[in-house]
Scaffold this motif. Sequence first.
Motif, PDB file in Angstrom:
ATOM      1  N   PHE A 264       0.817  -1.212   0.000  1.00  0.00           N
ATOM      2  CA  PHE A 264       0.000   0.000   0.000  1.00  0.00           C
ATOM      3  C   PHE A 264       0.856   1.270   0.000  1.00  0.00           C
ATOM      4  O   PHE A 264       0.324   2.376   0.037  1.00  0.00           O
ATOM      5  CB  PHE A 264      -0.919   0.018   1.230  1.00  0.00           C
ATOM      6  N   ALA A 265       2.171   1.114  -0.015  1.00  0.00           N
ATOM      7  CA  ALA A 265       3.058   2.275   0.008  1.00  0.00           C
ATOM      8  C   ALA A 265       3.058   2.973  -1.348  1.00  0.00           C
ATOM      9  O   ALA A 265       2.765   2.376  -2.385  1.00  0.00           O
ATOM     10  CB  ALA A 265       4.472   1.849   0.379  1.00  0.00           C
ATOM     11  N   SER A 266       3.414   4.250  -1.321  1.00  0.00           N
ATOM     12  CA  SER A 266       3.497   5.027  -2.559  1.00  0.00           C
ATOM     13  C   SER A 266       4.785   5.837  -2.564  1.00  0.00           C
ATOM     14  O   SER A 266       5.450   5.980  -1.539  1.00  0.00           O
ATOM     15  CB  SER A 266       2.292   5.967  -2.698  1.00  0.00           C
ATOM     16  N   THR A 267       5.135   6.369  -3.709  1.00  0.00           N
ATOM     17  CA  THR A 267       6.338   7.180  -3.836  1.00  0.00           C
ATOM     18  C   THR A 267       6.173   8.501  -3.090  1.00  0.00           C
ATOM     19  O   THR A 267       5.080   9.062  -3.039  1.00  0.00           O
ATOM     20  CB  THR A 267       6.634   7.457  -5.314  1.00  0.00           C
ATOM     21  N   ALA A 268       7.258   8.986  -2.519  1.00  0.00           N
ATOM     22  CA  ALA A 268       7.223  10.240  -1.773  1.00  0.00           C
ATOM     23  C   ALA A 268       6.665  11.386  -2.621  1.00  0.00           C
ATOM     24  O   ALA A 268       7.023  11.539  -3.794  1.00  0.00           O
ATOM     25  CB  ALA A 268       8.628  10.595  -1.291  1.00  0.00           C
ATOM     26  N   ARG A 269       5.784  12.191  -2.009  1.00  0.00           N
ATOM     27  CA  ARG A 269       5.248  13.367  -2.699  1.00  0.00           C
ATOM     28  C   ARG A 269       6.184  14.560  -2.575  1.00  0.00           C
ATOM     29  O   ARG A 269       6.216  15.421  -3.446  1.00  0.00           O
ATOM     30  CB  ARG A 269       3.879  13.745  -2.104  1.00  0.00           C
ATOM     31  N   GLU A 270       6.911  14.619  -1.453  1.00  0.00           N
ATOM     32  CA  GLU A 270       7.807  15.740  -1.190  1.00  0.00           C
ATOM     33  C   GLU A 270       9.067  15.616  -2.046  1.00  0.00           C
ATOM     34  O   GLU A 270       9.823  14.648  -1.929  1.00  0.00           O
ATOM     35  CB  GLU A 270       8.165  15.776   0.292  1.00  0.00           C
ATOM     36  N   ALA A 271       9.303  16.610  -2.897  1.00  0.00           N
ATOM     37  CA  ALA A 271      10.434  16.551  -3.830  1.00  0.00           C
ATOM     38  C   ALA A 271      11.769  16.429  -3.112  1.00  0.00           C
ATOM     39  O   ALA A 271      12.693  15.773  -3.608  1.00  0.00           O
ATOM     40  CB  ALA A 271      10.431  17.789  -4.724  1.00  0.00           C
ATOM     41  N   LYS A 272      11.888  17.038  -1.942  1.00  0.00           N
ATOM     42  CA  LYS A 272      13.149  17.004  -1.207  1.00  0.00           C
ATOM     43  C   LYS A 272      13.421  15.637  -0.575  1.00  0.00           C
ATOM     44  O   LYS A 272      14.496  15.420  -0.026  1.00  0.00           O
ATOM     45  CB  LYS A 272      13.151  18.081  -0.131  1.00  0.00           C
ATOM     46  N   LEU A 273      12.454  14.740  -0.649  1.00  0.00           N
ATOM     47  CA  LEU A 273      12.648  13.389  -0.127  1.00  0.00           C
ATOM     48  C   LEU A 273      12.798  12.355  -1.239  1.00  0.00           C
ATOM     49  O   LEU A 273      12.977  11.172  -0.960  1.00  0.00           O
ATOM     50  CB  LEU A 273      11.476  13.002   0.787  1.00  0.00           C
ATOM     51  N   VAL A 274      12.726  12.801  -2.478  1.00  0.00           N
ATOM     52  CA  VAL A 274      12.952  11.906  -3.613  1.00  0.00           C
ATOM     53  C   VAL A 274      14.460  11.721  -3.788  1.00  0.00           C
ATOM     54  O   VAL A 274      15.231  12.679  -3.727  1.00  0.00           O
ATOM     55  CB  VAL A 274      12.330  12.487  -4.897  1.00  0.00           C
ATOM     56  N   ALA A 275      14.879  10.501  -4.002  1.00  0.00           N
ATOM     57  CA  ALA A 275      16.307  10.165  -4.032  1.00  0.00           C
ATOM     58  C   ALA A 275      17.082  10.955  -5.082  1.00  0.00           C
ATOM     59  O   ALA A 275      16.623  11.122  -6.221  1.00  0.00           O
ATOM     60  CB  ALA A 275      16.486   8.673  -4.280  1.00  0.00           C
ATOM     61  N   ARG A 276      18.253  11.449  -4.669  1.00  0.00           N
ATOM     62  CA  ARG A 276      19.191  12.035  -5.610  1.00  0.00           C
ATOM     63  C   ARG A 276      19.751  10.935  -6.502  1.00  0.00           C
ATOM     64  O   ARG A 276      20.061   9.835  -6.028  1.00  0.00           O
ATOM     65  CB  ARG A 276      20.340  12.707  -4.861  1.00  0.00           C
ATOM     66  N   ASP A 277      19.929  11.231  -7.776  1.00  0.00           N
ATOM     67  CA  ASP A 277      20.446  10.221  -8.701  1.00  0.00           C
ATOM     68  C   ASP A 277      21.822   9.713  -8.276  1.00  0.00           C
ATOM     69  O   ASP A 277      22.131   8.524  -8.413  1.00  0.00           O
ATOM     70  CB  ASP A 277      20.519  10.790 -10.116  1.00  0.00           C
ATOM     71  N   ASP A 278      22.671  10.612  -7.745  1.00  0.00           N
ATOM     72  CA  ASP A 278      24.032  10.204  -7.398  1.00  0.00           C
ATOM     73  C   ASP A 278      24.110   9.402  -6.106  1.00  0.00           C
ATOM     74  O   ASP A 278      25.173   8.886  -5.763  1.00  0.00           O
ATOM     75  CB  ASP A 278      24.951  11.419  -7.310  1.00  0.00           C
ATOM     76  N   LEU A 279      22.987   9.280  -5.394  1.00  0.00           N
ATOM     77  CA  LEU A 279      22.983   8.473  -4.171  1.00  0.00           C
ATOM     78  C   LEU A 279      22.156   7.193  -4.304  1.00  0.00           C
ATOM     79  O   LEU A 279      21.998   6.456  -3.340  1.00  0.00           O
ATOM     80  CB  LEU A 279      22.449   9.308  -2.990  1.00  0.00           C
ATOM     81  N   LYS A 280      21.644   6.937  -5.486  1.00  0.00           N
ATOM     82  CA  LYS A 280      20.882   5.705  -5.685  1.00  0.00           C
ATOM     83  C   LYS A 280      21.809   4.497  -5.781  1.00  0.00           C
ATOM     84  O   LYS A 280      21.528   3.455  -5.169  1.00  0.00           O
ATOM     85  CB  LYS A 280      20.047   5.800  -6.966  1.00  0.00           C
ATOM     86  N   SER A 281      22.877   4.612  -6.548  1.00  0.00           N
ATOM     87  CA  SER A 281      23.815   3.501  -6.738  1.00  0.00           C
ATOM     88  C   SER A 281      25.241   4.023  -6.810  1.00  0.00           C
ATOM     89  O   SER A 281      25.943   3.836  -7.818  1.00  0.00           O
ATOM     90  CB  SER A 281      23.473   2.715  -8.010  1.00  0.00           C
ATOM     91  N   PRO A 282      25.725   4.677  -5.770  1.00  0.00           N
ATOM     92  CA  PRO A 282      27.074   5.259  -5.840  1.00  0.00           C
ATOM     93  C   PRO A 282      28.150   4.186  -5.928  1.00  0.00           C
ATOM     94  O   PRO A 282      28.028   3.109  -5.349  1.00  0.00           O
ATOM     95  CB  PRO A 282      27.180   6.051  -4.532  1.00  0.00           C
ATOM     96  N   LYS A 283      29.214   4.503  -6.661  1.00  0.00           N
ATOM     97  CA  LYS A 283      30.314   3.559  -6.813  1.00  0.00           C
ATOM     98  C   LYS A 283      31.202   3.573  -5.572  1.00  0.00           C
ATOM     99  O   LYS A 283      31.582   4.637  -5.073  1.00  0.00           O
ATOM    100  CB  LYS A 283      31.155   3.931  -8.039  1.00  0.00           C
ATOM    101  N   LEU A 284      31.557   2.401  -5.089  1.00  0.00           N
ATOM    102  CA  LEU A 284      32.451   2.304  -3.936  1.00  0.00           C
ATOM    103  C   LEU A 284      33.789   2.961  -4.244  1.00  0.00           C
ATOM    104  O   LEU A 284      34.390   3.601  -3.372  1.00  0.00           O
ATOM    105  CB  LEU A 284      32.659   0.842  -3.549  1.00  0.00           C
TER     106      LEU A 284
END
Length: 384
Positions: A264-284
């Motif tokens: 029943f969960a949904s994607t965040a409505r608040e833009a400031k809580l939507v994941a930054r692209d560079d923090l979704k899969s950062p390289k070690l």
Amino acid sequence: MTPKSTEKLITAMREKARHLGFDGLEIASANAIPEAADRLRAYLDAGYHGTMGWMEETAGRRASPTGLWPDVRSVIMLAMNYGPGTEPGDGPLANLDRPDRAEISVYARHRDYHDIIKGRLKELASFLVSRTPSEHKPDVKVFVDTAPVMEKPLAQAAGLGWQGKHTNLVSRRIGSWFFLGAIFTTLDLPATGAETDHCGSCRACLDSCPTNAFPAPYQLDARRCISYLTIEHPGPIPHEFRVPMGNRIYGCDDCLAACPWNKFASTAREAKLVARDDLKSPKLADLLQLDDPGFRKLFSGSPIKRIGRNKFIRNVLIAAGNSGCGDLKPHVEILLTDPDETVRGTAVWAFRRLATDPEITAQRRAFSAAETAQSVIAEWTFDT
């Protein structure tokens, strides 16, 4: 205030809360969690709080809202959804099978929620005061996870959800990807009623934990929890937890992700809580190269910034050691002489897992012959 005017006020507050980005508003009385004191005491006596000494220090104020503020009459609890998106890489466990990448908890992939929610709570609290008659003007205080407030028991008492077997709050309406905030007020508002437990016989969250951090349903031993280990725990991480950590470098979402109520969960409505692209899969490889200025720049405005560069690099080194990626070895090797003792020690652990026996022997000989041997040789002789 009359019952009708109070009802009108609460309706207006719900509408205002929705406008401010909140996904739920419910109310509990200040004395709604009388059992919390004994449960908190049992938790502390068991030592489950680990090195979080502030929990012991604030136990008296944490046990009850009136212990924190004697004048409080009602607690308005609010939820703000931060659910992950649906694009590739958005999922909470998307990187666990990508050993060269880091897994960051969903809530920490953008702005610090404390800053976002506290401002909205202040606005809603001001709205509450402005909408009450002059003879009933209440006092208000707002809290977001930084004061000794039992948010989850209060949220359950208010009806926002229930504490699941993983001890996190679960909602039948929005799942479990949401933050909590509280408005304490001297205004006597009608409670909306507690939520009941809907976990049933399910134990998906318990079985999903990589480090067996749940000694029993509804109990969490923080000392074994990856979120605690990567965020709160100072110094070296105990060896028994390093391999189970995998590539989780900040927090852990496994138990939340396993909960079937998240359908029943949904994607965040608040833009400031939507994941930054560079923090979704950062390289070690990129993260291992961060010095303190680079760390502060990358995580400016992020909750990750609060743990500091050294603790963060410690976590990334464990992920590197678990990766099996030989191309990370040069980055790890540089950190063998890092000024921070914990970083050095963890780098040794990671290097020994990535390097060949001749490479390990050569490094040990180099450190044994160096003038700085006394400050670093202990990590090489430690039983890893």
